[in-house]
Design an enzyme around this catalytic site. Sequence first.
Site, PDB file in Angstrom:
ATOM      1  N   LYS A  63      -6.330   2.891  -7.067  1.00  0.00           N
ATOM      2  CA  LYS A  63      -5.056   3.617  -7.184  1.00  0.00           C
ATOM      3  C   LYS A  63      -4.390   3.304  -8.525  1.00  0.00           C
ATOM      4  O   LYS A  63      -3.863   4.202  -9.196  1.00  0.00           O
ATOM      5  CB  LYS A  63      -4.115   3.236  -6.029  1.00  0.00           C
ATOM      6  CG  LYS A  63      -4.533   3.851  -4.703  1.00  0.00           C
ATOM      7  CD  LYS A  63      -3.740   3.307  -3.527  1.00  0.00           C
ATOM      8  CE  LYS A  63      -4.292   3.848  -2.213  1.00  0.00           C
ATOM      9  NZ  LYS A  63      -3.698   3.266  -1.016  1.00  0.00           N
ATOM     10  N   GLN A 107       0.526  -1.285   0.409  1.00  0.00           N
ATOM     11  CA  GLN A 107      -0.836  -1.140   0.920  1.00  0.00           C
ATOM     12  C   GLN A 107      -0.929  -1.732   2.330  1.00  0.00           C
ATOM     13  O   GLN A 107      -0.554  -2.877   2.560  1.00  0.00           O
ATOM     14  CB  GLN A 107      -1.824  -1.836  -0.028  1.00  0.00           C
ATOM     15  CG  GLN A 107      -3.281  -1.673   0.361  1.00  0.00           C
ATOM     16  CD  GLN A 107      -3.763  -0.225   0.292  1.00  0.00           C
ATOM     17  OE1 GLN A 107      -3.471   0.497  -0.662  1.00  0.00           O
ATOM     18  NE2 GLN A 107      -4.492   0.212   1.308  1.00  0.00           N
ATOM     19  N   ASP A 130       3.869   7.705   0.201  1.00  0.00           N
ATOM     20  CA  ASP A 130       2.887   7.792   1.287  1.00  0.00           C
ATOM     21  C   ASP A 130       3.364   8.743   2.380  1.00  0.00           C
ATOM     22  O   ASP A 130       2.583   9.123   3.262  1.00  0.00           O
ATOM     23  CB  ASP A 130       2.639   6.404   1.901  1.00  0.00           C
ATOM     24  CG  ASP A 130       1.364   5.766   1.379  1.00  0.00           C
ATOM     25  OD1 ASP A 130       0.465   6.517   0.934  1.00  0.00           O
ATOM     26  OD2 ASP A 130       1.261   4.525   1.431  1.00  0.00           O
TER      27      ASP A 130
END
Length: 298
Positions: A63, A107, A130
């Site tokens: 990422k 994460q 997200d």
Amino acid sequence: MVSAAPSRAPAPRIIDGRAIAARLIQTVAAEVHDHAAACGVAPGLAVVLVGEDPASLVYVRRKIAETRRAGMRSIEHRLTAATSEAELLALIDALNGDPGVNGILVQLPLPAHIDAGKVLDAIDPMKDVDGFHPVNVGRLSTGTGGLIPCTPLGCMMLLDTVIDDFRGLNAVVIGKSNIVGKPVALLLLERECTVTVTHILTRGLAGIVRGADILVAAAGSPGLVRGDWVKPGAVVIDVGINRIEAAGGKHRLVGDVAYEEMAHAGAITPVPGGVGPMTIACLLANTARAARNQQDGR
Ligand code: NAD
């Protein structure tokens, strides 16, 4: 709908997620360039990793690399597994208040002593790239904008490459998780598909799948969907990523769909190279969008 050519052996159209993701990243990079020219600074994505989970390390590294490749700033916070919930919440608070941070990604999974729900709820919904914050989940369910979870957003972009008109199509989603199954079902409903969401306790799954014009498989069960479950011409999006043992003690990645049995499908995503690349590309797109929204004061 996609239809197989009648004069030769049927072969599904392969939906090339790598190529589609590369094009999306190019578009995002151009937008980032314009944003930086207008604001004097490129959008910034903060990635927070707690602990040393090996798979998370790989995802985070990827990422960060893609964020930089798109011309955005990557702000990394690597915390030890011993970090307390209060310390993590304090960091989220600081990132929420930092104008140089446009997107925040924590994460998952987090260590067991940290309540992941509490942490995700603490992220400013405007920076929630997200799309997991209840405000964004609510916006998705009411069709009123907001940031959309990356994998479901990627699935829709892939479907858009092979379907012009979704209205009235039968869509079946296998899996009802908050990160894939439920949001993708809402997105398909928003396009006016007739959506059936199935899960591990669904009875007669094969029969339900047989009625699908669009199938999104997100179960995490290798080869679950067999050839005779899928009707000719159906579009199959295989979200599953399963690591199975291969010859010589090696491993390989397979999806939830028995790919080699899908010659009669209209179009299908391969694993790897289908949905996977879209997830990161959509993360970058969400970060650029968050930066734009913040700039516009929305
Ligand atoms: P999850 O474990 O949270 O949810 C799985 C869902 O599938 C559950 O609702 C469960 O009831 C259902 N299910 C499991 N086995 C089933 C079966 N045999 N029949 C019917 N339903 C069944 O998983 P998740 O996080 O939603 O991920 C699903 C899969 O997608 C996994 O393989 C994961 O690795 C993959 N994934 C891929 C990406 C990507 O970028 N390509 C992103 C997220 C998840």
